[in-house]
Enzyme design. Structure first.
Site, mmCIF file in Angstrom:
data_model
loop_
_atom_site.group_PDB
_atom_site.id
_atom_site.type_symbol
_atom_site.label_atom_id
_atom_site.label_comp_id
_atom_site.label_asym_id
_atom_site.label_seq_id
_atom_site.Cartn_x
_atom_site.Cartn_y
_atom_site.Cartn_z
ATOM 1 N N TYR A 56 -3.432 9.634 -0.539
ATOM 2 C CA TYR A 56 -2.491 9.115 -1.534
ATOM 3 C C TYR A 56 -1.340 10.105 -1.736
ATOM 4 O O TYR A 56 -1.521 11.179 -2.310
ATOM 5 C CB TYR A 56 -3.186 8.856 -2.873
ATOM 6 C CG TYR A 56 -4.317 7.848 -2.827
ATOM 7 C CD1 TYR A 56 -4.517 7.011 -1.725
ATOM 8 C CD2 TYR A 56 -5.194 7.728 -3.887
ATOM 9 C CE1 TYR A 56 -5.556 6.092 -1.696
ATOM 10 C CE2 TYR A 56 -6.232 6.805 -3.868
ATOM 11 C CZ TYR A 56 -6.410 5.995 -2.764
ATOM 12 O OH TYR A 56 -7.445 5.089 -2.743
ATOM 13 N N HIS A 114 -13.034 7.546 3.924
ATOM 14 C CA HIS A 114 -12.083 6.518 3.489
ATOM 15 C C HIS A 114 -12.214 5.208 4.271
ATOM 16 O O HIS A 114 -12.110 4.132 3.711
ATOM 17 C CB HIS A 114 -10.657 7.071 3.593
ATOM 18 C CG HIS A 114 -9.714 6.486 2.589
ATOM 19 N ND1 HIS A 114 -8.662 7.177 2.075
ATOM 20 C CD2 HIS A 114 -9.670 5.269 1.997
ATOM 21 C CE1 HIS A 114 -7.998 6.408 1.210
ATOM 22 N NE2 HIS A 114 -8.603 5.250 1.156
#
Length: 280
Positions: A56, A114
């Site tokens: 992010y 992820h």
């Protein structure tokens, strides 16, 4: 506020089933104060699960979270994620160290892979177990994994210690109800639902607005109440202002009726067959 919406992990840690996501937070300096206020407001309200990732904003989200939790780390259930491109054994160890530095903490409550990449799951699991042994993470899990991948993890030595699966789940993306949610429930693994309001696209829906009026609520609150209606599902909506966090929090007090749920099923039907796992 009393609520039935809590989740207890295998090690008996207990959290609200409504946390805080941080995707796209930390990218704009002009919004930084509002984003910090939002995260801190959530912590004060009891929404102590905060989810972030090295991906992010190339670490900017983790730095924002690190600033938000400074001085109150012990109140927070902190999750971050390793990119698949870093998920070799050594790469996972290094990525975790870098995340810890950005977050200004010496441990994570949960560290997730992820999504699936080129490295064998065995390498990632070995790294996760080492990090846990060293006290740098308390638990580990995965993100964007379907039943086949979960079963592959469970076939690896130590793989049954996987403690969470984070996937997209909302009214328009119900595919995981067919077999992934039942599999996770059967193995005592929480489903952490990201994009629970479909990145805001559900908020103008006519039915949600109608149900919201009946409950003196907002469409956002109805969408969130629906996601966390069943045990074992934790929602992590992103909110970039304290007002939005407070709105999300009130979804915990909404009890959807059988009529509400039947109407929702007609407009947003449950899956009747296995569907490919969706990702955002």
């Amino acid at each position: 506020m009393k609520t039935k919406h809590t989740y207890t992990f295998r090690d008996n840690r207990n959290i609200l089933s409504l946390g805080q996501g941080t995707w796209n937070m930390g990218d704009d300096e002009t919004r930084r104060k509002a984003e910090l206020d939002a995260l801190r407001t959530g912590i004060d309200l009891g929404m102590t699960l905060i989810d972030t990732a090295e991906m992010y904003g190339n670490g900017r989200s983790e730095r924002l979270v690190g600033e938000a939790i400074r001085g109150q780390r012990d109140k927070v259930f902190l999750i971050s994620k390793v990119l698949p491109s870093n998920a070799s054994r050594q790469g996972t160890l290094k990525a975790c160290e870098n995340s810890l530095k950005r977050l200004q903490t010496d441990y994570l409550d949960m560290y997730l892979l992820h999504w699936q990449g080129r490295y064998p799951f065995e390498e990632t699991v070995e790294a996760m177990l080492q990090l846990r042994q060293e006290g740098k993470i308390r638990d580990w899990g995965v993100s964007n994994m379907d039943v086949a991948e979960m079963e592959e993890f469970y076939s690896i030595p130590g793989g049954t210690t996987c403690a969470a699966n984070q996937v997209v789940y909302n009214l328009t993306r119900r595919g995981i109800e067919y077999n992934l949610i039942p599999w996770c429930r059967g193995n005592n693994i929480p489903v952490i639902a990201y994009s629970p309001v479909e990145q805001g696209r559900l908020l103008n829906n006519k039915l949600l607005s109608e149900i919201a009026r009946r409950h003196n609520a907002t469409p956002t609150q109805i969408a969130l109440a629906w996601v966390i209606r069943n045990p074992g599902v934790i929602a992590i909506p992103k909110a970039a202002s304290a007002k939005h966090v407070e709105e999300n929090f009130k979804s915990l007090s909404i009890e959807l009726t059988d009529e509400d749920l039947q109407q929702i099923d007609r407009v947003f039907p449950a899956p009747i067959r296995k569907m490919p796992l969706e990702m955002l």
